[in-house]
Design an enzyme around this catalytic site. Structure first.
Site, short mmCIF file in Angstrom:
data_model
loop_
_atom_site.label_atom_id
_atom_site.label_comp_id
_atom_site.label_asym_id
_atom_site.label_seq_id
_atom_site.Cartn_x
_atom_site.Cartn_y
_atom_site.Cartn_z
N HIS A 26 0.33 8.47 -0.39
CA HIS A 26 0.27 7.25 -1.81
C HIS A 26 0.46 7.97 -3.02
O HIS A 26 0.31 9.17 -3.20
CB HIS A 26 -1.14 6.61 -1.70
CG HIS A 26 -1.11 5.49 -2.52
ND1 HIS A 26 -1.18 5.34 -3.85
CD2 HIS A 26 -0.92 4.33 -2.12
CE1 HIS A 26 -1.18 4.19 -4.46
NE2 HIS A 26 -1.05 3.14 -3.17
N TYR A 43 -3.15 -5.22 -8.72
CA TYR A 43 -3.57 -4.57 -9.84
C TYR A 43 -4.70 -5.65 -10.17
O TYR A 43 -4.49 -6.97 -10.36
CB TYR A 43 -2.88 -4.33 -11.00
CG TYR A 43 -1.90 -3.24 -10.82
CD1 TYR A 43 -2.11 -1.75 -10.07
CD2 TYR A 43 -0.41 -3.36 -10.97
CE1 TYR A 43 -1.20 -0.94 -10.18
CE2 TYR A 43 0.64 -2.35 -10.60
CZ TYR A 43 0.21 -1.15 -10.16
OH TYR A 43 1.00 -0.13 -9.91
N ASP A 70 -3.35 -4.42 -2.62
CA ASP A 70 -3.63 -5.63 -3.16
C ASP A 70 -3.23 -5.42 -4.54
O ASP A 70 -3.11 -4.29 -5.25
CB ASP A 70 -5.03 -5.93 -2.93
CG ASP A 70 -5.98 -4.83 -3.67
OD1 ASP A 70 -5.74 -3.90 -4.21
OD2 ASP A 70 -7.00 -5.52 -4.16
N PHE A 126 2.89 -2.56 -6.85
CA PHE A 126 3.23 -1.48 -7.78
C PHE A 126 4.03 -1.69 -8.94
O PHE A 126 3.85 -1.08 -10.00
CB PHE A 126 4.30 -0.43 -7.23
CG PHE A 126 3.53 0.03 -5.99
CD1 PHE A 126 2.56 1.06 -6.15
CD2 PHE A 126 3.66 -0.41 -4.88
CE1 PHE A 126 1.91 1.83 -4.96
CE2 PHE A 126 3.33 0.30 -3.48
CZ PHE A 126 2.41 1.30 -3.77
#
Length: 221
Positions: free
Chosen positions: A187, A67, A65, A78
């Site tokens: 991740h 920031y 989702d 990202f």
């Protein structure tokens, strides 16, 4: 429903816009934006699609989702807006690209330059409440973004899917690994990356090599 989204995506996803869940989703999102602070700005909710038309997608990078702090999110997974400090995950992405390809660390965390080359920077949820990660994860966004992934998976081939972390890797069942390249890893968040499995995977060079093998222009990471 007339959704303001890039025309090729509108054609491929119109069936979703006409379903009852999407009407409920847009109503819930509208209420969230009216009653509190949410990200990204409303005009940028579909930014990932608007910058990367359906037939121009080469690479798919799936985030969870947006920031959730001020000034960061602008509709690309990202990515942060120009002038904003790099979040830790993005720092690790840039470090791995530097180690893999030898390119310098960029001065901006705005990944629009990737999107315009064919990298779909797709968050599973396209909105979030300020300061509350995953706060919109139950509104119905994943039904919509899964439909976008399925549309690519069924109608396109020779794409590179970068699935980072357990959440993104959970989407792999939708992708035909015979017709596409799927790169899975932990991740890039320091919580995962620093324990191993992120650095040294050479995902970005492997991606470009696969694209070149299929006569597709590689990405300038």
């Amino acid at each position: 429903m007339n959704v303001q989204i890039e025309e090729s995506w509108k054609q491929h996803l119109q069936v979703e816009f006409d379903k009852p869940y999407f009407s409920q989703l847009t109503g819930a999102v509208r209420k969230e934006y009216q009653t509190g602070v949410c990200y990204p700005p409303g005009r940028l909710i579909f930014n990932a699609f608007n910058l990367c038309p359906f037939n121009e997608v080469k690479v798919v990078i799936i985030g969870q989702d947006p920031y959730h702090e001020p000034g960061q999110a602008h509709g690309l997974s990202f990515s942060v807006q120009d002038g904003v400090a790099f979040p830790p995950s993005l720092q690790n992405i840039f470090k791995e690209i530097h180690d893999d390809l030898g390119t310098p660390i960029p001065t901006t965390g705005d990944l629009s330059r990737w999107a315009k080359q064919g990298v779909l920077l797709l968050n599973a949820s396209l909105t979030v409440r300020a300061h509350q990660a995953n706060s919109h994860s139950t509104l119905g966004w994943q039904t919509f973004t899964d439909a976008a992934i399925r549309a690519l998976a069924t109608q396109r081939e020779h794409l590179v899917y970068m699935l980072w972390g357990g959440f993104a890797r959970g989407k792999s069942y939708m992708i035909d690994k015979q017709r596409n390249l799927v790169l899975e890893s932990v991740h890039p968040s320091p919580l995962s990356a620093n324990r191993g499995g992120w650095f040294g995977q050479h995902q970005f060079s492997r991606c470009n090599e696969y694209l070149k093998q299929h006569n597709i222009q590689p990405i300038q990471w």
